[in-house]
Design a protein around this motif. Structure first.
Motif, PDB file in Angstrom:
ATOM      1  N   ILE A 137       0.890  -1.139  -0.002  1.00 23.82           N
ATOM      2  CA  ILE A 137      -0.131   0.031   0.216  1.00 23.82           C
ATOM      3  C   ILE A 137       0.835   1.282  -0.018  1.00 23.82           C
ATOM      4  CG2 ILE A 137      -1.540   1.416   1.425  1.00 23.82           C
ATOM      5  CD1 ILE A 137      -3.268  -1.342   2.138  1.00 23.82           C
ATOM      6  N   TYR A 138       2.003   1.268   0.728  1.00 25.85           N
ATOM      7  CA  TYR A 138       2.820   2.476   1.020  1.00 25.85           C
ATOM      8  C   TYR A 138       3.559   2.540  -0.402  1.00 25.85           C
ATOM      9  CZ  TYR A 138       6.390   5.410   2.228  1.00 25.85           C
ATOM     10  OH  TYR A 138       7.388   6.726   2.416  1.00 25.85           O
ATOM     11  N   THR A 139       4.045   1.437  -1.319  1.00 26.40           N
ATOM     12  CA  THR A 139       4.499   1.915  -2.211  1.00 26.40           C
ATOM     13  C   THR A 139       3.759   2.197  -3.567  1.00 26.40           C
ATOM     14  OG1 THR A 139       5.851  -0.281  -1.669  1.00 26.40           O
ATOM     15  CG2 THR A 139       6.197   0.528  -3.942  1.00 26.40           C
ATOM     16  N   VAL A 140       2.285   1.584  -3.521  1.00 25.89           N
ATOM     17  CA  VAL A 140       1.233   2.291  -4.281  1.00 25.89           C
ATOM     18  C   VAL A 140       1.182   3.580  -4.322  1.00 25.89           C
ATOM     19  CG1 VAL A 140      -0.957   1.732  -5.304  1.00 25.89           C
ATOM     20  CG2 VAL A 140       0.755  -0.112  -4.902  1.00 25.89           C
ATOM     21  N   TYR A 141       1.087   3.920  -2.865  1.00 28.92           N
ATOM     22  CA  TYR A 141       0.642   5.327  -2.512  1.00 28.92           C
ATOM     23  C   TYR A 141       1.729   6.372  -3.098  1.00 28.92           C
ATOM     24  CZ  TYR A 141      -0.232   9.354   0.318  1.00 28.92           C
ATOM     25  OH  TYR A 141      -0.379  10.513   0.904  1.00 28.92           O
ATOM     26  N   LYS A 142       2.908   6.122  -2.956  1.00 28.77           N
ATOM     27  CA  LYS A 142       4.059   6.742  -3.502  1.00 28.77           C
ATOM     28  C   LYS A 142       3.967   6.914  -4.916  1.00 28.77           C
ATOM     29  CE  LYS A 142       5.771   8.260   0.053  1.00 28.77           C
ATOM     30  NZ  LYS A 142       5.772   9.533   0.437  1.00 28.77           N
ATOM     31  N   GLY A 143       3.584   5.889  -5.920  1.00 32.98           N
ATOM     32  CA  GLY A 143       3.084   6.049  -7.227  1.00 32.98           C
ATOM     33  C   GLY A 143       4.149   5.413  -8.309  1.00 32.98           C
TER      34      GLY A 143
ATOM     35  N   VAL B 106     -11.337  10.666  -9.596  1.00 35.32           N
ATOM     36  CA  VAL B 106     -10.598  11.170  -8.148  1.00 35.32           C
ATOM     37  C   VAL B 106      -9.247  11.827  -8.806  1.00 35.32           C
ATOM     38  CG1 VAL B 106      -9.331  10.281  -6.238  1.00 35.32           C
ATOM     39  CG2 VAL B 106     -11.343   9.080  -7.103  1.00 35.32           C
ATOM     40  N   LYS B 107      -9.229  13.156  -8.242  1.00 35.28           N
ATOM     41  CA  LYS B 107      -8.250  13.883  -8.524  1.00 35.28           C
ATOM     42  C   LYS B 107      -6.889  13.556  -7.936  1.00 35.28           C
ATOM     43  CE  LYS B 107     -10.736  18.112  -9.073  1.00 35.28           C
ATOM     44  NZ  LYS B 107     -10.977  19.683  -8.747  1.00 35.28           N
ATOM     45  N   HIS B 108      -6.885  12.947  -6.886  1.00 33.00           N
ATOM     46  CA  HIS B 108      -5.486  12.358  -6.288  1.00 33.00           C
ATOM     47  C   HIS B 108      -5.511  10.774  -6.163  1.00 33.00           C
ATOM     48  CE1 HIS B 108      -4.288  16.330  -5.424  1.00 33.00           C
ATOM     49  NE2 HIS B 108      -5.541  16.474  -4.951  1.00 33.00           N
ATOM     50  N   PRO B 109      -5.298  10.075  -7.275  1.00 30.07           N
ATOM     51  CA  PRO B 109      -5.477   8.693  -7.219  1.00 30.07           C
ATOM     52  C   PRO B 109      -4.937   8.108  -5.909  1.00 30.07           C
ATOM     53  CG  PRO B 109      -4.583   9.367  -9.261  1.00 30.07           C
ATOM     54  CD  PRO B 109      -4.654  10.517  -8.397  1.00 30.07           C
ATOM     55  N   SER B 110      -3.939   8.389  -5.334  1.00 26.54           N
ATOM     56  CA  SER B 110      -3.207   7.812  -4.150  1.00 26.54           C
ATOM     57  C   SER B 110      -3.874   7.759  -2.936  1.00 26.54           C
ATOM     58  CB  SER B 110      -1.881   8.553  -3.731  1.00 26.54           C
ATOM     59  OG  SER B 110      -2.356  10.016  -3.493  1.00 26.54           O
ATOM     60  N   ARG B 111      -5.233   8.555  -2.910  1.00 29.10           N
ATOM     61  CA  ARG B 111      -5.976   8.564  -1.848  1.00 29.10           C
ATOM     62  C   ARG B 111      -6.737   7.078  -1.694  1.00 29.10           C
ATOM     63  NH1 ARG B 111      -8.507  14.666  -2.029  1.00 29.10           N
ATOM     64  NH2 ARG B 111      -6.542  15.735  -1.183  1.00 29.10           N
ATOM     65  N   LEU B 112      -6.929   6.420  -2.920  1.00 22.26           N
ATOM     66  CA  LEU B 112      -7.617   5.319  -3.068  1.00 22.26           C
ATOM     67  C   LEU B 112      -6.761   4.037  -2.530  1.00 22.26           C
ATOM     68  CD1 LEU B 112      -9.292   5.501  -6.441  1.00 22.26           C
ATOM     69  CD2 LEU B 112     -10.534   5.731  -4.201  1.00 22.26           C
ATOM     70  N   ALA B 113      -5.369   4.535  -2.252  1.00 21.66           N
ATOM     71  CA  ALA B 113      -4.354   3.061  -2.248  1.00 21.66           C
ATOM     72  C   ALA B 113      -4.973   2.551  -0.850  1.00 21.66           C
ATOM     73  CB  ALA B 113      -3.036   3.758  -1.955  1.00 21.66           C
ATOM     74  N   TYR B 114      -4.990   3.340   0.250  1.00 23.58           N
ATOM     75  CA  TYR B 114      -5.368   2.690   1.674  1.00 23.58           C
ATOM     76  C   TYR B 114      -6.749   1.772   1.646  1.00 23.58           C
ATOM     77  CZ  TYR B 114      -1.173   4.652   3.532  1.00 23.58           C
ATOM     78  OH  TYR B 114       0.055   4.945   3.842  1.00 23.58           O
TER      79      TYR B 114
END
Length: 365
Positions: A127-133, A300-308
């Motif tokens: 999750i952390y890695t995907v959150y970072k992109g 969703v403007k910020h895709p990283s918000r979907l990671a968690y």
């Protein structure tokens, strides 16, 4: 899309480590026996054909991921429905791999540890890695690619030094003819791992040097196919056909057979590291594709918000899916290729390419 770019070399390491993650999912079926390595090579040739389909779609829409250009091809409603199903497909495969990885660790290393704890720890890192992109995932692949090469080289040398490779176990070649080998190649091995490159249709638009996508993809698939075929041949030459076909993890059994100078043995850590690196990238890339696809669909403007939240969904589904590793492997071998992978990896991309050809031909005229 995320504002990121990756290099051709990073794409190569991503595909190679992603394909290598299927080492847990390629059992030696009784139909092919000692010809399992040949089935992988034949499937690799079919995988090249699938890659050209995915690459051709990318050439038509080089700035759009899969979940976006299906809407261009099929219209807003049908395109969104299909894109949503692809997101579900990516999540489903990530769930399967996470569950199998967790079951594997419990089986061979941590029998008293709850499956939930293992899956939680692993998915948190992902999750952390995907959150970072995608750039962080790509840079991680560069580092771990070197580690994987060192592991492979040292492991292969230990197998040779220990003297447990018996090439006569690989003979006779094509004992039952070529038909069973071709059948296995195109009913299972083609889909896992080579057809799974469909997920990179979500990542190709991030590559800086577009002219390198085709060459890099083919080199990565070819290298991974040769490595997987080599592993299959080594497993059979070390264990024999019967033991290889019965083992849940043939490579683990081969590594456990290593004994050098009477003290260097029980090198299970090699297999655990192989499986951990491969599964990490396989889940991360499917997970990332699902996050980006969902962000496109739901704006969703910020895709990283979907990671968690999506990571929690994958974790919970991994706990609810199946009851044993035997059940998972049987489904991977008998059910998933025909009813899940065939439509999403072959049938739908072929139809999309036909539609793209006619649509773009009209534009050219």
């Amino acid at each position: 899309m995320e504002k990121a770019k990756i290099s051709g070399y990073q794409l190569f390491t991503l595909i190679l480590l992603f394909e290598y993650g299927s080492i847990l999912l390629i059992p030696v079926t009784p139909e092919v026996k000692q010809d399992a390595w040949l089935a992988i090579l034949i499937a690799m040739a079919g995988g090249f054909c699938l890659f050209f389909i995915y690459y051709s779609l990318y050439c038509y829409y080089p700035d759009l991921p899969l979940t976006e250009y299906v809407q261009r091809l099929l219209g807003s409603f049908l395109g969104k429905v299909l894109a949503f199903f692809y997101v579900l497909f990516f999540v489903y495969i990530a769930v399967r791999i996470l569950r199998i990885f967790g079951e594997m660790l419990i089986t061979i290393a941590y029998p008293d540890t709850p499956l939930f704890i293992i899956n939680v720890l692993f998915i948190l890192v992902i999750i952390y890695t995907v959150y970072k992109g995608i750039e962080v995932i790509s840079r991680t692949s560069e580092v771990l690619f070197i580690a994987m090469c060192l592991l492979l080289l040292s492991g292969f040398l230990l197998l040779i030094i220990s003297g447990i490779i018996h090439l006569e176990n690989v003979k006779p070649i094509l004992e039952k003819g070529i038909s069973p080998v071709i059948k296995n190649a195109f009913t299972h091995t083609l889909f896992i791992p080579f057809g799974e490159v469909i997920v990179f249709a979500m990542i190709f638009p991030y590559v800086k040097e577009r002219e390198k996508v085709k060459r890099t993809g083919l080199w990565a698939m070819g290298t991974s196919g040769l490595l997987l075929a080599l592993f299959a041949a080594i497993n059979i030459s070390v264990l024999g056909v019967d033991l290889t076909s019965r083992a849940y993890f043939p490579l683990l059994a081969s590594i456990q057979s290593i004994e050098v100078a009477g003290f260097l043995e029980r090198l299970d850590i090699y297999f655990i590291l192989f499986a951990m690196i491969g599964s990490f990238f396989k889940i991360s890339i499917y997970f990332y594709a699902a996050v980006m696809g969902a962000s496109h669909l739901f704006h969703v403007k910020h895709p990283s918000r979907l990671a968690y939240p999506m990571g929690i969904v994958i974790l919970l589904l991994s706990m609810a899916s199946g009851s044993s590793i035997m059940e998972h492997i049987q489904e991977v071998v008998k059910i998933i290729p025909l009813y899940v992978l065939l439509p999403f990896q072959v049938i739908i991309p072929v139809l999309l390419l036909i539609i793209a050809f006619f649509k773009n031909r009209k534009k050219a005229v």
